[in-house]
Design an enzyme around this catalytic site. Structure first.
Site: not given
Ligand code: TEU
Ligand code: CA
Length: 557
Positions: A332-333, A206, A105, A263
């Site tokens: 995981h989100d 990320d 990542d 992402e």
């Molecule tokens: O997630 C990023 C993320 O969620 C954003 O790109 C998204 O656009 C936003 O949340 C709202 O729409 C990544 C990781 O996957 C996450 O676990 C982390 O918390 C985040 O980045 C910060 O590094």
């Protein structure tokens, strides 16, 4: 049918099946209740046996852990709780020894506020690293603008030392790097090369949509009318972002034989080719967000098959013959897919496997998030103290301020919270689900005695064995990798059906995405001459009928 198909270039990562590991929750090897790198190494044979070729591991770098590793304080060291660099090197070696590949990542939208770069940057206005982050004066005694952090509250944090604010799109312990600064980029590129030279096989990048900020940092108009945080409109996928991507690719990625996945929240199918078109020389794939819709007001409602067909088909058609993409339904989100789109109460096994067949056999590289392959579900939270995620905790405070009761907040976070997918992996029915010998850092889902790997390994009807069969089918049949996607039974209200066409070979994937039996007309789609090669119901009936959440795959040859 019968049209010529643009040939796509064959690549190992297109044929691969990928698996996402969230190391904190995967396997604890030393009994402290926290998953670790040696735990991942222990389970490599399990992944190999499932048919996994490519593993993406979430951040395992040195971190104060405000956002579970997404706040990095040292890019060249391993989080103490996860082990040592020697453990990492062994994980990489053992992964390669099994013919699998490993991607890391890459978190470079921000660092931890404890990263030495930020400590220097915050020390004084004339520090050489001041401009590596985004600092501004306050406006009329308040924040520089009205942007909101994705994790609640203002996107600005006041810092007494120099009487200025720094920007943080995520938590206040995640200051944003200033990508306009060339020296900062050079240092970040060196870090990327350091890992690539170690022999890793690529990166998941990320929060890439956030790297470029709107240059004037102007207020967002009418934030209260927007369906989600105003921050997302002004600093998501902003013009000029692709110049940064070209710079990263030109300086680093293009010099290595690797796979890259960005992402990419905020990208729609119309613009997808600019990102992953093969002739563009940019990224290999993106994780697009259109089907995830986590932050929209309807979160938690089950989307209709019509909506799913529209979104997935737009991406399949936009990239046909032009570029590649990642396929996923969990990470995981987001909450667990069987809870979100399926029916855990009446058709847990069928809906878990039906959703699997639906997304997995499209064109693209399928990703499985840990636990998805056994149909893990959202968990139960008894109190606010059961939540760990920084975004959930901030949200809870916000909602409390707005007058919501604890019960209402728990209900909201149960439906939307990221902790749902972060509960420990359910390996067996022993205490702590075989994840650890110690009380885990986050409570195990109470359904672990029913849903776990051990129970499913030897049950031919299990979700796990469905995944295994499906993976092995995809590996045998090039048509399921490279074949053209066409939506079938377009207007059917229950069935998601599509074909994959490759030379003379044709496959049809049929998924009843509903809890009721579904029928269709033979004239609309005939199965004559076809053979069923995969089904999630043992005793399937012939004919133009699918039971609740039934999925079948047919081969025509
Ligand atoms: O997630 C990023 C993320 O969620 C954003 O790109 C998204 O656009 C936003 O949340 C709202 O729409 C990544 C990781 O996957 C996450 O676990 C982390 O918390 C985040 O980045 C910060 O590094
Ligand atoms: Ca441990």
């Amino acid at each position: 049918m019968g049209e010529t198909i643009t040939p796509v270039r064959e690549r190992w990562w297109k044929e691969a099946v990928a698996y996402q590991v969230y190391p904190r929750s995967f396997k604890d090897s030393n009994g402290d209740g926290i998953g670790d790198l040696n735990g991942v190494t222990e389970k490599l044979d399990y992944l190999k046996d499932l048919g996994i070729d490519l593993m993406w591991i979430c951040p395992m770098y040195r971190s104060p852990n405000d956002d579970n590793g997404y706040d990095i304080s040292d890019y060249h060291a391993i989080m103490e709780e996860f082990g040592t660099m020697a453990d990492f090197d062994r994980l990489l070696e053992e992964t390669h020894a099994r013919g699998m590949r490993l991607i890391l990542d890459l978190v470079v939208n921000h660092t931890s506020d404890e990263h030495p770069w930020f400590l220097e940057s915050r020390a004084s206005k004339d520090n050489p690293k001041r401009d590596w982050y985004i600092w501004r004066d306050g406006k009329n005694g308040a924040e520089p603008n009205n942007w909101e952090s994705i994790f609640s509250g203002s996107a600005w944090e006041y810092d007494e030392t120099t009487n200025q604010y720094f920007m943080h799109l995520f938590s206040r312990k995640q200051p944003d790097l200033n990508w306009e600064n060339r020296e900062m980029r050079t240092a970040v590129y060196e870090m990327m090369r350091w890992w690539l030279d170690k022999g890793i096989d690529g990166f998941r990048i990320d929060a890439i949509s956030h790297l470029k900020k709107e240059p004037t940092l102007a207020d967002v108009p009418n934030p209260e009318n927007l369906p989600y945080a105003p921050s997302m409109v002004s600093h998501l996928n902003y013009d000029g972002l692709l110049d940064y991507v070209d710079d990263i690719c030109g300086n680093v990625f293009n010099h290595y034989d690797i796979v890259t996945v960005g992402e990419m929240n905020g990208l729609d199918a119309v613009h997808a080719e600019e990102w992953v078109g093969e002739n563009r020389g940019r990224l290999n794939m993106v994780f697009q967000f259109e089907h995830v819709r986590l932050w929209e007001p309807q979160a938690g409602l089950r989307p209709t098959p019509a909506v799913l067909k529209k979104i997935f088909t737009s991406w399949q058609e936009a990239l046909e013959g032009k570029g590649w993409n990642a396929l996923y339904v969990e990470n995981h989100d987001v909450t667990r897919i069987t809870s979100r789109w399926g029916d855990t109460e009446h058709h847990w096994r069928e809906s878990a496997t039906c959703i699997a067949a639906m997304y997995f056999l499209m064109q693209g590289t399928p990703f499985i998030y840990q636990g998805q392959e056994i149909g893990m579900t959202n968990t139960r939270f008894a109190s606010l103290a059961d939540f760990d995620d920084v975004s959930a905790k901030n949200k809870a405070k916000d909602l409390k301020r707005m007058g919501m009761s604890d019960a209402e907040i728990i209900a909201f976070l149960t439906r939307t919270g990221r902790d749902n997918s972060r509960t420990p992996m359910q390996w067996d029915s022993s205490p702590h689900a075989g994840f650890s010998t110690h009380q885990p850092w986050l409570k195990v889902n109470p359904n672990f005695e029913m849903i776990n790997v051990e129970n499913q390994l030897h049950d031919p009807q299990s979700v796990l064995n469905f995944y295994r069969q499906m993976i092995h089918l995809r590996k045998r049949e090039k048509a399921l990798v490279y074949g053209r996607y066409d939506l079938l039974l377009d207007d059917h209200e229950q069935i998601y059906a599509y074909s994959r066409l490759y030379g003379d070979e044709r496959f049809v994937v049929l998924c009843n995405m509903s809890g009721k039996a579904a029928v269709w007309d033979e004239e609309a789609l005939t199965l004559e001459g076809a053979q069923c090669v995969l089904a999630n119901v043992a005793e399937w009936e012939e004919g133009y009928r699918l039971r609740a959440w039934e999925a079948r795959v047919y081969k025509f040859s």
